[in-house]
Design a protein around this motif. Structure first.
Motif, short mmCIF file in Angstrom:
data_model
loop_
_atom_site.label_atom_id
_atom_site.label_comp_id
_atom_site.label_asym_id
_atom_site.label_seq_id
_atom_site.Cartn_x
_atom_site.Cartn_y
_atom_site.Cartn_z
N GLN A 116 0.81 -1.21 0.00
CA GLN A 116 0.00 0.00 0.00
C GLN A 116 0.85 1.26 0.00
O GLN A 116 0.39 2.32 -0.43
CB GLN A 116 -0.97 -0.02 1.18
CG GLN A 116 -2.04 -1.08 1.08
CD GLN A 116 -2.75 -1.06 -0.27
OE1 GLN A 116 -3.25 -0.01 -0.69
NE2 GLN A 116 -2.79 -2.20 -0.95
N MET A 117 2.08 1.17 0.47
CA MET A 117 2.97 2.32 0.37
C MET A 117 3.30 2.61 -1.10
O MET A 117 3.41 3.78 -1.51
CB MET A 117 4.25 2.07 1.17
CG MET A 117 4.01 2.03 2.67
SD MET A 117 5.47 1.65 3.65
CE MET A 117 6.28 3.26 3.67
N VAL A 118 3.41 1.57 -1.91
CA VAL A 118 3.62 1.76 -3.35
C VAL A 118 2.33 2.24 -4.01
O VAL A 118 2.34 3.15 -4.86
CB VAL A 118 4.11 0.46 -4.01
CG1 VAL A 118 4.20 0.62 -5.53
CG2 VAL A 118 5.45 0.05 -3.45
N VAL A 119 1.20 1.63 -3.64
CA VAL A 119 -0.08 2.05 -4.21
C VAL A 119 -0.36 3.52 -3.89
O VAL A 119 -0.80 4.29 -4.76
CB VAL A 119 -1.22 1.14 -3.69
CG1 VAL A 119 -2.58 1.68 -4.12
CG2 VAL A 119 -1.04 -0.29 -4.20
N LEU A 120 -0.10 3.92 -2.64
CA LEU A 120 -0.29 5.33 -2.26
C LEU A 120 0.67 6.23 -3.03
O LEU A 120 0.27 7.31 -3.50
CB LEU A 120 -0.06 5.49 -0.76
CG LEU A 120 -0.16 6.93 -0.20
CD1 LEU A 120 -1.53 7.53 -0.49
CD2 LEU A 120 0.14 6.94 1.30
N ALA A 121 1.91 5.80 -3.19
CA ALA A 121 2.88 6.60 -3.94
C ALA A 121 2.43 6.76 -5.40
O ALA A 121 2.58 7.84 -5.98
CB ALA A 121 4.25 5.95 -3.88
N ALA A 122 1.89 5.69 -5.98
CA ALA A 122 1.41 5.76 -7.36
C ALA A 122 0.22 6.71 -7.47
O ALA A 122 0.13 7.51 -8.41
CB ALA A 122 1.03 4.37 -7.86
N LEU A 123 -0.70 6.65 -6.49
CA LEU A 123 -1.86 7.54 -6.52
C LEU A 123 -1.43 9.00 -6.37
O LEU A 123 -1.91 9.89 -7.09
CB LEU A 123 -2.84 7.15 -5.40
CG LEU A 123 -4.14 7.96 -5.32
CD1 LEU A 123 -4.93 7.85 -6.63
CD2 LEU A 123 -4.98 7.50 -4.14
N ARG A 124 -0.52 9.25 -5.45
CA ARG A 124 -0.01 10.61 -5.27
C ARG A 124 0.67 11.12 -6.54
O ARG A 124 0.47 12.27 -6.96
CB ARG A 124 0.99 10.62 -4.11
CG ARG A 124 1.71 11.95 -3.88
CD ARG A 124 2.68 11.81 -2.72
NE ARG A 124 3.44 13.04 -2.50
CZ ARG A 124 4.59 13.32 -3.10
NH1 ARG A 124 5.10 12.45 -3.97
NH2 ARG A 124 5.22 14.45 -2.86
#
Length: 497
Positions: A396-404
């Protein structure tokens, strides 16, 4: 071991069309099917289902099988996001270099730290789960101490195979894939044909596991079997520098891992469910090892031992795949000078094309965790729960980074993109991940001391807390010349200026 890699090679992933890492020391010796097999054996439908079947059934009854659908749909969204990222940044190490390019050095450092510990604990959880099967196969009584010894032996065998190089790793993944299919399909069909006691309708019969309350909390507690099942597809990206045309091959391998692995796991669970003679004995705790007992009842001693041998191959191949992912993450971390001892951990054996010292860490630390489990009465469930939390947290840290990055203007430009659906899929993947993490951490044993009730969250807090403390005191995150944060257009332009 050869000399360390040149800093200029560190993490230099491709841009735009998904070019490879120009300075990579890895050999591109892993074909598309081997890459898929690596992810499949890491996801391992046999390992996850056989390990947690009894726990999930005792907690939630037969409807716990629906957890495979819940987790499968959620993790499929995550796999779609990862596919876009790896197509643009096919760099060894997976989530760490992806987070670095999408957000920046600090975020990447913490993402890599969480993922590293989650992988190391997952290695222990898989090898630990094999202990009882080893004992039965070789005819001695399983105990806590024999399980730990078997765990360590399995870890050592796995790392020795990893040391043999990418070609041997590929063959091990393919052999493991074959063993998984035998364990999932052949054994499953045999059980349904010769030892079936129930109809398909049992998957909606709770057998009173909810007591006088709602079934939802019971189901969510049993859903650990689904959450444990659906990760491993990211391993396809961990070896991105060892695959030809990674921008095309790896996103497809990730999706295929979810499709095939999820279907095999669901079928395995269903065949076991319909072949259990007495659900109540499992729910009441009178049958603490239902998978083993079921196999002996259905196949006799010789047949059951043959199945144990196949299952053991599945556990071994899963451990091998996990170590391959962990070793490449640690190497990628060290290659960017992001951790103490990076001079040693980034050393590369050119003869075998593997990061030898990084792989050694992926064996030594899980072995130590296995010995540490001797202090816990319910070691397997706690180890598995923390492993799931760490993996989901790093994802989710990657998913959040991608969304940001999307919201700041990033437009995926690799060979695989979701187009106009990317933002919505990304947001849905993040929502699912947050829900899963909350469910994993939720305390469900009020009768035990508070620290045991909150043990998963406490372990997660310790890992994150020590990571943050390490990061701000050593400033390792600031070292290395690999690109960082350049997915965001203004940062990329600023770097070029």
């Amino acid at each position: 071991m050869s000399a360390p890699a040149a800093p200029s090679a560190a993490g230099s992933g491709g841009d735009g069309g998904g070019a490879g890492a120009p300075g990579s020391e890895f050999r591109k010796e892993m074909g598309p099917w081997a890459n898929f097999a690596l992810g499949f054996t890491y996801l391992s439908p046999v390992v996850s289902t056989y390990t947690l079947f009894g726990t999930a059934l005792a907690t939630g009854g037969p409807p716990m099988i629906w957890a495979f659908l819940l987790a499968g749909l959620g993790q499929f969204l995550v796999a779609l996001v990862f596919g876009e990222v790896v197509a643009q940044y096919p760099i060894a190490g997976g989530v760490y270099p992806w987070a670095r390019r999408l957000w920046g050095k600090r975020w990447a450092w913490l993402t890599g730290w969480v993922y590293m510990w989650a992988l190391l604990v997952t290695i222990t959880s898989v090898a630990y789960g094999a202990g009882p099967f080893v004992a039965i196969l070789f005819g001695f009584s399983p105990s806590v101490h024999t399980t730990v010894i078997c765990t360590v032996i399995l870890i050592i065998v796995a790392v020795l195979i990893n040391y043999c190089g990418t070609k041997v790793l590929s063959w091990a993944a393919v052999i493991g894939f074959a063993a998984e299919l035998v364990g999932a399909l052949v054994v499953g069909v045999y059980l349904l044909v010769t030892h079936r006691f129930h109809g398909i309708g049992v998957i909606v019969d709770t057998y009173g596991t909810q007591g006088s309350g709602s079934y939802a909390p019971v189901f969510l507690a049993a859903a650990i079997i689904g959450f444990y099942q659906y990760y491993g597809f990211e391993a396809c990206g961990d070896t991105a520098e060892e695959v030809e045309h990674p921008g095309q091959v790896i996103p497809k391998a990730m999706r295929r891992t979810i499709y095939v692995g999820g279907a095999a796991a669901t079928f395995t669970c269903l065949s076991l469910l319909l072949s259990v003679a007495d659900y109540q004995a499992i729910i009441d705790g009178r049958d603490p090892d239902p998978v083993v007992n079921l196999l002996f009842d259905a196949m006799g001693e010789v047949g059951a031992r043959l199945v144990m041998a196949v299952v053991l191959i599945s556990f071994l191949s899963c451990t091998i795949s996990l170590q391959a992912a962990a070793g490449r993450l640690i190497y990628s971390y060290a290659r960017d000078e992001m951790i103490a001892g990076h001079q040693l951990l980034r050393r590369f054996s050119h003869a075998r094309a593997v990061p030898g010292y990084a792989l050694l860490v992926s064996a030594v630390v899980p072995g130590l965790i296995a010995f540490g489990s001797l202090i816990s009465e319910d070691a397997l469930t706690k180890i598995v729960s923390f492993a799931i939390l760490g993996i989901y947290g790093a994802f989710q840290m990657v998913v959040l980074a991608a969304l940001r990055a999307r919201l700041k203007g990033w437009r995926p430009s690799g060979e695989y993109t979701l187009g106009r659906w990317g933002l919505w899929v990304n947001a849905a993947a993040l929502a699912y991940g947050i829900f899963a993490i909350v469910n994993i951490c939720w305390p469900r044993t009020p009768d035990v001391p508070w620290y045991e009730n909150w043990i998963v969250l406490l372990c997660g807090a310790v890992v994150v807390g020590t990571g943050v403390l390490y990061m701000v005191t050593t400033h390792h995150y600031g070292r290395g010349e690999a690109p960082a944060g350049d997915a965001i257009p203004e940062r990329k332009e600023a770097g070029r200026a």
